[in-house]
Scaffold this motif. Structure first.
Motif, PDB file in Angstrom:
ATOM      1  N   SER A 156       0.823  -1.207   0.000  1.00  0.00           N
ATOM      2  CA  SER A 156       0.000   0.000   0.000  1.00  0.00           C
ATOM      3  C   SER A 156       0.855   1.253   0.000  1.00  0.00           C
ATOM      4  O   SER A 156       0.358   2.357  -0.199  1.00  0.00           O
ATOM      5  N   LYS A 157       2.158   1.109   0.227  1.00  0.00           N
ATOM      6  CA  LYS A 157       3.033   2.267   0.257  1.00  0.00           C
ATOM      7  C   LYS A 157       3.586   2.619  -1.119  1.00  0.00           C
ATOM      8  O   LYS A 157       4.450   3.492  -1.241  1.00  0.00           O
ATOM      9  N   GLU A 209      -3.147   3.440   4.986  1.00  0.00           N
ATOM     10  CA  GLU A 209      -2.147   2.382   5.116  1.00  0.00           C
ATOM     11  C   GLU A 209      -2.284   1.656   6.452  1.00  0.00           C
ATOM     12  O   GLU A 209      -2.163   0.425   6.522  1.00  0.00           O
TER      13      GLU A 209
END
Length: 489
Positions: free
Chosen positions: A3-4, A214
């Protein structure tokens, strides 16, 4: 994919927000400039028209009063040259001639009679005659050989001739061109700076949202203890983070309650199911020492107790998870308590228990009637099962404008020391109790679901005391005189 993963700037929400904000800002400033440009242009033209109108009137008056002799042309020409010098901030061409202003007198037959200005005046006269009409107000005139138009005013003399005074619009256009150029530079600088500021602020604000996203994506069934990051800014994003954390608290509590309930049910159902299975196997084997009907009745009783246990366990679990479904209606606590005492009177009398009811008359509360009925039943069952014979149970019912209070006391042994403050916890019961430890847990869950509170303690003179407070969310309050009722006296 993690997700980063960094998204391209062109696809980010910050870029879209800054782009639309910049577009709206740029259009707004452009509209303001258009209005300002029009105002400045009209003001410059108004001043030029005022000067032209005044000067051409003076020249016409001088021409009309000057005798038509050999000095006429010289006098009028000098007056016209003096007028041309009054034009402020005019730009001259590379030549020494004055090409900013011209003076022209044409006869009634259209011939050039007098000229003051750059050149011989024939192109100016040709342009004037090409218009085919003469306006009383200043007008624009394009002259061949000049890069900029002239603003021309005219006046008719008594002899039929016309005097024309023209002022080049070069200075006006120069001012407006400089204004447009400087505005464009200023507009471009402001738009770029504003776009950068909006993009930076929006990206920074949405960066916190990205951190929340996140963190939320990492929270799963195996990691319900994690929480989204918060900050000290008291804004909408901070409120979103706090709301998500509160929601996660409720989810974690519900999941924990679900695990606790399922584990407890699996443990508590094992014994009654084993007993029921054993009784059924005895019925099938035919090796009976009692009548089959008695064995069947015993199995049915076990199933009834098991069903009640399951229902109560689920209700307690829903209450602890703040998910108990309520169907609120106006309920008279006084009437309900009296009905329940009448219902339990045979069992209480058989055990030798006396019940005193001290009531303030009708007490209306907004509550779920079925659940409230079960709460009173659990309280009386608790007294019936745990209070020794020949004891007295006192029930006091009182009300204020905002709340109703039900206090149940007895002169029995009170709560055992091993229970302590855990009397309302699920499956917490005394050493000699034969129940499942759900009665008071169910009472506390239902009362809390209605927005009330319940407390338990041991009386100083011996015995237990339970106090329940219910909110009174009703439109009409019923006034009644205090009454004292003695039941099973």
């Amino acid at each position: 994919m993690s997700s980063k993963t960094v998204k391209p700037v062109m696809r980010s929400a910050a870029w879209r927000i800054s782009l639309w904000a910049t577009l709206a800002f740029a259009i707004g400033i452009m509209l303001v400039f258009v209005m300002l440009h029009r105002f400045v242009a009209n003001d410059i033209q108004r001043r030029s028209d005022a000067w032209l109108t005044g000067e051409v009137a003076v020249l016409g008056d001088v021409a009309g009063r000057t005798p038509k002799d050999h000095l006429y042309g010289r006098v009028v020409r000098e007056v016209a040259e003096l007028a041309s010098r009054e034009v402020p901030n005019k730009l001259r061409s590379n030549s020494n001639e004055n090409d900013s202003v011209f003076f022209l007198q044409a006869g009634d037959d259209g011939t050039l009679k007098l000229w003051v200005g750059a050149g011989d005046g024939l192109p100016n006269l040709a342009s004037i005659r090409a218009r085919k009409f003469i306006s009383d107000v200043p007008y624009d005139l394009n002259v061949q050989g000049f890069n900029h138009p002239f603003r021309v005013a005219s006046v008719r003399l008594d002899d039929g001739s016309h005097i024309y005074l023209g002022l080049s619009e070069r200075d006006e256009l120069r001012v407006l061109n400089n204004l447009r150029f400087r505005f464009f530079c200023f507009w471009l600088l402001i738009v770029l700076l504003g776009s950068a500021i909006v993009f930076f602020v929006t990206r920074r604000m949405l960066g916190h949202v990205r951190e929340i996203t996140e963190a939320a994506s990492r929270i799963g069934q195996s990691d319900l203890s994690s929480r989204v990051p918060t900050s000290k800014r008291n804004d909408e994003v901070e409120h979103l983070a706090l709301t998500l954390n509160h929601m996660l608290d409720r989810i974690e509590s519900s999941v924990h309650q679900l695990h606790t309930t399922t584990e407890s049910l699996a443990h508590d159902l094992r014994s009654p199911l084993t007993a029921i299975r054993g009784k059924l196997e005895i019925l099938l084997s035919g090796d009976l020492k009692v009548e089959p009907s008695e064995q069947i009745v015993s199995v049915i009783d076990e199933l009834d107790r098991l069903s009640e246990f399951l229902n109560t366990s689920l209700d307690v679990a829903e209450g602890n998870a703040d998910a108990l479904r309520l169907s609120r209606t106006n309920v008279d606590l006084d009437e309900l308590v009296r009905i329940m005492i009448d219902l339990y009177e045979p069992s209480l009398s058989e055990k030798g228990l006396r019940v005193n009811l001290r009531s303030a008359g009708p007490v209306i509360v907004l509550a779920d009637a079925a659940l409230l009925h079960r709460v009173i039943a659990n309280l009386l069952d608790n007294e019936l099962n745990h209070v020794p014979a020949s004891c007295t149970v006192s029930i006091t019912l009182a009300a204020t404008e905002d709340a109703a209070t039900l206090v149940l006391e007895d002169d029995g042994p009170g709560f055992s020391s091993e229970i302590g403050l855990q009397v309302f916890k699920q499956r917490v019961k005394g050493r000699d109790s034969k129940g499942h430890g759900l009665g008071l847990a169910f009472v506390e869950a239902v009362v809390r679901a209605h927005g009330g509170s319940v407390t338990a303690s041991n009386r100083p003179n011996g015995g237990a005391s339970l106090s329940i407070t219910w909110p009174r969310d009703i439109e009409e309050k019923i006034d009644a005189s205090h009454s004292l009722t003695l039941v099973n006296g």
